[in-house]
Design a protein around this motif. Structure first.
Motif, PDB file in Angstrom:
ATOM      1  N   PHE A  78      -9.649  -5.109  24.476  1.00 18.53           N
ATOM      2  CA  PHE A  78      -9.633  -6.558  24.624  1.00 18.53           C
ATOM      3  C   PHE A  78      -8.531  -7.193  23.766  1.00 18.53           C
ATOM      4  O   PHE A  78      -8.786  -8.020  22.890  1.00 18.53           O
ATOM      5  CB  PHE A  78     -11.003  -7.158  24.286  1.00 18.53           C
ATOM      6  CG  PHE A  78     -12.128  -6.649  25.131  1.00 18.53           C
ATOM      7  CD1 PHE A  78     -12.018  -6.621  26.507  1.00 18.53           C
ATOM      8  CD2 PHE A  78     -13.306  -6.197  24.545  1.00 18.53           C
ATOM      9  CE1 PHE A  78     -13.062  -6.163  27.297  1.00 18.53           C
ATOM     10  CE2 PHE A  78     -14.352  -5.731  25.328  1.00 18.53           C
ATOM     11  CZ  PHE A  78     -14.231  -5.710  26.704  1.00 18.53           C
ATOM     12  N   HIS A  79      -7.297  -6.800  24.059  1.00  9.77           N
ATOM     13  CA  HIS A  79      -6.186  -7.221  23.207  1.00  9.77           C
ATOM     14  C   HIS A  79      -5.785  -8.676  23.439  1.00  9.77           C
ATOM     15  O   HIS A  79      -5.355  -9.352  22.503  1.00  9.77           O
ATOM     16  CB  HIS A  79      -5.008  -6.281  23.414  1.00  9.77           C
ATOM     17  CG  HIS A  79      -5.383  -4.840  23.203  1.00  9.77           C
ATOM     18  ND1 HIS A  79      -5.881  -4.387  22.001  1.00  9.77           N
ATOM     19  CD2 HIS A  79      -5.387  -3.770  24.052  1.00  9.77           C
ATOM     20  CE1 HIS A  79      -6.165  -3.088  22.111  1.00  9.77           C
ATOM     21  NE2 HIS A  79      -5.869  -2.703  23.335  1.00  9.77           N
ATOM     22  N   LEU A  80      -5.920  -9.186  24.664  1.00  6.65           N
ATOM     23  CA  LEU A  80      -5.658 -10.610  24.871  1.00  6.65           C
ATOM     24  C   LEU A  80      -6.665 -11.453  24.104  1.00  6.65           C
ATOM     25  O   LEU A  80      -6.355 -12.547  23.635  1.00  6.65           O
ATOM     26  CB  LEU A  80      -5.715 -10.969  26.356  1.00  6.65           C
ATOM     27  CG  LEU A  80      -4.634 -10.407  27.283  1.00  6.65           C
ATOM     28  CD1 LEU A  80      -4.678 -11.118  28.627  1.00  6.65           C
ATOM     29  CD2 LEU A  80      -3.251 -10.511  26.679  1.00  6.65           C
ATOM     30  N   ALA A  81      -7.873 -10.932  23.976  1.00  6.17           N
ATOM     31  CA  ALA A  81      -8.909 -11.663  23.255  1.00  6.17           C
ATOM     32  C   ALA A  81      -8.576 -11.829  21.785  1.00  6.17           C
ATOM     33  O   ALA A  81      -9.038 -12.774  21.141  1.00  6.17           O
ATOM     34  CB  ALA A  81     -10.251 -10.948  23.408  1.00  6.17           C
ATOM     35  N   ALA A  82      -7.779 -10.909  21.241  1.00  4.92           N
ATOM     36  CA  ALA A  82      -7.369 -11.037  19.842  1.00  4.92           C
ATOM     37  C   ALA A  82      -6.393 -12.186  19.654  1.00  4.92           C
ATOM     38  O   ALA A  82      -6.355 -12.823  18.596  1.00  4.92           O
ATOM     39  CB  ALA A  82      -6.740  -9.731  19.367  1.00  4.92           C
ATOM     40  N   ALA A  83      -5.606 -12.484  20.687  1.00  6.71           N
ATOM     41  CA  ALA A  83      -4.590 -13.521  20.580  1.00  6.71           C
ATOM     42  C   ALA A  83      -5.063 -14.878  21.083  1.00  6.71           C
ATOM     43  O   ALA A  83      -4.576 -15.923  20.622  1.00  6.71           O
ATOM     44  CB  ALA A  83      -3.341 -13.093  21.359  1.00  6.71           C
ATOM     45  N   GLU A 104      -8.327  -6.855  34.729  1.00  8.91           N
ATOM     46  CA  GLU A 104      -9.717  -7.299  34.755  1.00  8.91           C
ATOM     47  C   GLU A 104     -10.369  -7.208  33.385  1.00  8.91           C
ATOM     48  O   GLU A 104     -11.058  -8.144  32.952  1.00  8.91           O
ATOM     49  CB  GLU A 104     -10.506  -6.495  35.793  1.00  8.91           C
ATOM     50  CG  GLU A 104     -10.181  -6.877  37.221  1.00  8.91           C
ATOM     51  CD  GLU A 104     -11.237  -6.424  38.213  1.00  8.91           C
ATOM     52  OE1 GLU A 104     -12.085  -5.585  37.846  1.00  8.91           O
ATOM     53  OE2 GLU A 104     -11.224  -6.926  39.356  1.00  8.91           O
ATOM     54  N   ASN A 105     -10.144  -6.100  32.685  1.00  5.92           N
ATOM     55  CA  ASN A 105     -10.761  -5.964  31.363  1.00  5.92           C
ATOM     56  C   ASN A 105     -10.189  -6.963  30.371  1.00  5.92           C
ATOM     57  O   ASN A 105     -10.920  -7.534  29.545  1.00  5.92           O
ATOM     58  CB  ASN A 105     -10.577  -4.539  30.838  1.00  5.92           C
ATOM     59  CG  ASN A 105     -11.449  -3.542  31.555  1.00  5.92           C
ATOM     60  OD1 ASN A 105     -12.438  -3.906  32.171  1.00  5.92           O
ATOM     61  ND2 ASN A 105     -11.083  -2.277  31.500  1.00  5.92           N
ATOM     62  N   GLU A 106      -8.872  -7.171  30.426  1.00  5.53           N
ATOM     63  CA  GLU A 106      -8.257  -8.110  29.491  1.00  5.53           C
ATOM     64  C   GLU A 106      -8.709  -9.543  29.770  1.00  5.53           C
ATOM     65  O   GLU A 106      -8.937 -10.326  28.851  1.00  5.53           O
ATOM     66  CB  GLU A 106      -6.736  -8.000  29.557  1.00  5.53           C
ATOM     67  CG  GLU A 106      -6.183  -6.686  29.008  1.00  5.53           C
ATOM     68  CD  GLU A 106      -6.467  -6.486  27.529  1.00  5.53           C
ATOM     69  OE1 GLU A 106      -6.745  -7.473  26.820  1.00  5.53           O
ATOM     70  OE2 GLU A 106      -6.430  -5.331  27.067  1.00  5.53           O
ATOM     71  N   CYS A 107      -8.851  -9.884  31.045  1.00  8.68           N
ATOM     72  CA  CYS A 107      -9.320 -11.230  31.388  1.00  8.68           C
ATOM     73  C   CYS A 107     -10.789 -11.410  31.026  1.00  8.68           C
ATOM     74  O   CYS A 107     -11.207 -12.480  30.559  1.00  8.68           O
ATOM     75  CB  CYS A 107      -9.088 -11.500  32.871  1.00  8.68           C
ATOM     76  SG  CYS A 107      -7.324 -11.663  33.303  1.00  8.68           S
ATOM     77  N   LEU A 108     -11.592 -10.361  31.226  1.00 11.72           N
ATOM     78  CA  LEU A 108     -12.980 -10.419  30.772  1.00 11.72           C
ATOM     79  C   LEU A 108     -13.037 -10.627  29.265  1.00 11.72           C
ATOM     80  O   LEU A 108     -13.832 -11.439  28.760  1.00 11.72           O
ATOM     81  CB  LEU A 108     -13.712  -9.134  31.148  1.00 11.72           C
ATOM     82  CG  LEU A 108     -15.120  -8.990  30.562  1.00 11.72           C
ATOM     83  CD1 LEU A 108     -16.067 -10.020  31.157  1.00 11.72           C
ATOM     84  CD2 LEU A 108     -15.663  -7.587  30.770  1.00 11.72           C
TER      85      LEU A 108
END
Length: 460
Positions: A78-83, A104-108
């Motif tokens: 979930f790397h987008l979630a970190a930013a 899909e996983n990054e957007c989730l």
């Protein structure tokens, strides 16, 4: 409220996802002013970096998020979630750099980064909204985010507001949302309906024990989920020390997980006949609490010697599993915060599970990798069966010796399923420290993997 994607028709800010390997090429395509700005901000494409670039009117022209290196990405998820929390308020739409295989996983993860448990105190919301890329199945991802939100909310709520009646209400609300059918057997009716161990474990509490039974769907394979709903576990007469009792509001994490998974199944319209069974109790101390040395007779007729009243979860699950097995469904899955031994073995991030079904294992392991929802298989090790046979009764609820505690617990549960394929998950249900998309607190484990695995497993 669960997070959802932004309206695709809304004005949006282009968002570029840039790995360290891609940075030089991407910069070469940018005007000099953008290159200078990014250099001044120290942007290197490292994981978790987030930078916005201004336009001529003082607004935001575009945003860049660092996606690190492949080696760095393997150390987390979930790397987008970190930013995302580092971006200013606005609606963002991914313009480049995010491969379809991970979208899909990054957007989730972005949606889950917006989770806040704000029942008791105000929490600052996530300011940055995301427009779903065209390649993402919006309905599926939002259903998984909502299911995870339900699981987290239930676990995070303290036992003062999440006792057996409250867990029943949560199940009824979910049933109403999806037009499911629900029945509940409560208090002394558990004895007349032959759920003696659920009654015994919960009888010492002021709030009556109960068995929640929810059904949805009329066609397709039969799937039964069984979740441990011990809303608080004092340990009973084998009272836990204070340090061990502090997190026991999460001992209904199995129930929370199966309710979250049930939402995912119903919201996405999977073609199954779903049944959810939750024995909801409090393991309390009073004059009528069950005792070490007692021998109980289960719904299945097997007798159980009580050698530790703090091994109560397997007792309530046993009656529910016996009921589930009577229908011979195509798959039974139990989820429970059952043993400390499982946490010692694999830590809080992995979901240990037990299954002897090669098809189940293959479908789950493939889905777990694809969904960034890690699991780890442990064995139903038959040579340990004598460890749960005390001699004075058919079964021992707490074998002495301290060896293989999660395996002996799983073997105990397996004795109550004789007609159906069975898998058991011994989850932790708690995130001990903040991580991207997983704030400290209650968390779902293996539910997204299971949701994805059900289609190949049940030939849906």
């Amino acid at each position: 409220m669960p997070q959802t994607f932004a309206d695709p028709a809304a004005a949006s800010i282009p968002l570029h996802v840039i790995s360290e390997e891609q940075l030089e090429n991407w910069l070469s395509e940018q005007p000099e002013r953008n290159r200078s700005w990014l250099k001044a901000q120290g942007f290197t494409g490292a994981l978790g970096q987030a930078v916005t670039l201004p336009d001529d009117e003082g607004g935001i022209a575009l945003a860049a998020i660092g996606f690190g290196t492949e080696k760095a990405r393997k150390r987390g998820r979930f790397h987008l979630a970190a930013a995302a929390p580092k971006l200013p308020e606005g609606v963002y739409k991914i313009a480049s750099g995010l491969e379809q295989t991970v979208a899909e996983n990054e957007c989730l993860g972005w949606l889950l980064a917006g989770y806040r448990f704000d029942r008791y105190s105000k929490q600052s919301p996530l300011q940055a909204e995301l427009v779903a890329p065209d390649s993402v199945d919006v309905k599926k991802i939002e259903a998984r985010a909502a299911g995870e939100t339900l699981t987290r909310d239930l676990i995070n709520t303290p036992a003062s507001d999440m006792g057996p009646p409250d867990l029943e209400l949560a199940a009824r609300d979910l049933a109403k949302q999806h037009n499911a059918r629900i029945t509940v057997t409560t208090g002394e009716d558990l004895l007349t309906q032959n759920f003696p161990m659920i009654h015994t474990v919960g009888r010492a509490a002021d709030r009556a024990p109960r068995l929640i039974d929810m059904r949805w769907g009329s066609n397709g394979p039969k799937l039964t989920l069984v979740g441990k709903g011990v809303c608080f576990d004092t340990g009973g007469l084998n009272l836990k020390p204070g340090a061990s009792m502090g997190l026991m509001k999460k001992d209904m994490g199995g129930a929370a997980a199966v309710l979250g998974l049930a939402h995912m199944i119903m919201a996405t319209g999977l073609g199954v006949q779903l049944r959810v069974l939750i024995p909801a109790v409090e393991n309390s101390v009073s004059g009528n609490a069950f005792r070490p040395g007692d021998i109980l007779t289960s719904r299945k007729g097997l007798t159980v010697e009580i050698n530790n009243t703090d091994a109560e979860g397997r007792l309530v699950l046993a009656d529910a599993l016996a009921l589930a097995d009577e229908e011979s469904p195509d798959q039974i899955i139990s989820m429970a915060t059952l043993t400390g031994a499982a946490r010692v073995a694999v830590g809080p991030d992995l979901a240990p599970y037990f299954s002897d079904d090669a098809g189940f294992v293959s479908a789950l392991e493939t889905a777990a990798v694809a969904q960034d929802d890690p699991v780890w298989r442990l064995p139903f090790h038959d040579p340990y069966e004598p460890m749960i046979e005390p001699g004075i009764a058919d079964l021992d609820n707490a074998p002495k010796g301290g060896f293989a505690g999660c395996i002996t617990a799983a073997l105990f549960l397996r004795r109550f399923v004789t007609q159906s394929p069975y898998a058991h998950f011994d989850i932790y249900g708690w995130q001990p420290a903040d991580a991207p998309a997983r704030q400290k607190g209650g968390v779902g484990q293996a539910t997204r993997a299971l949701h994805a695995a059900l289609t190949p497993l049940l030939n849906l």
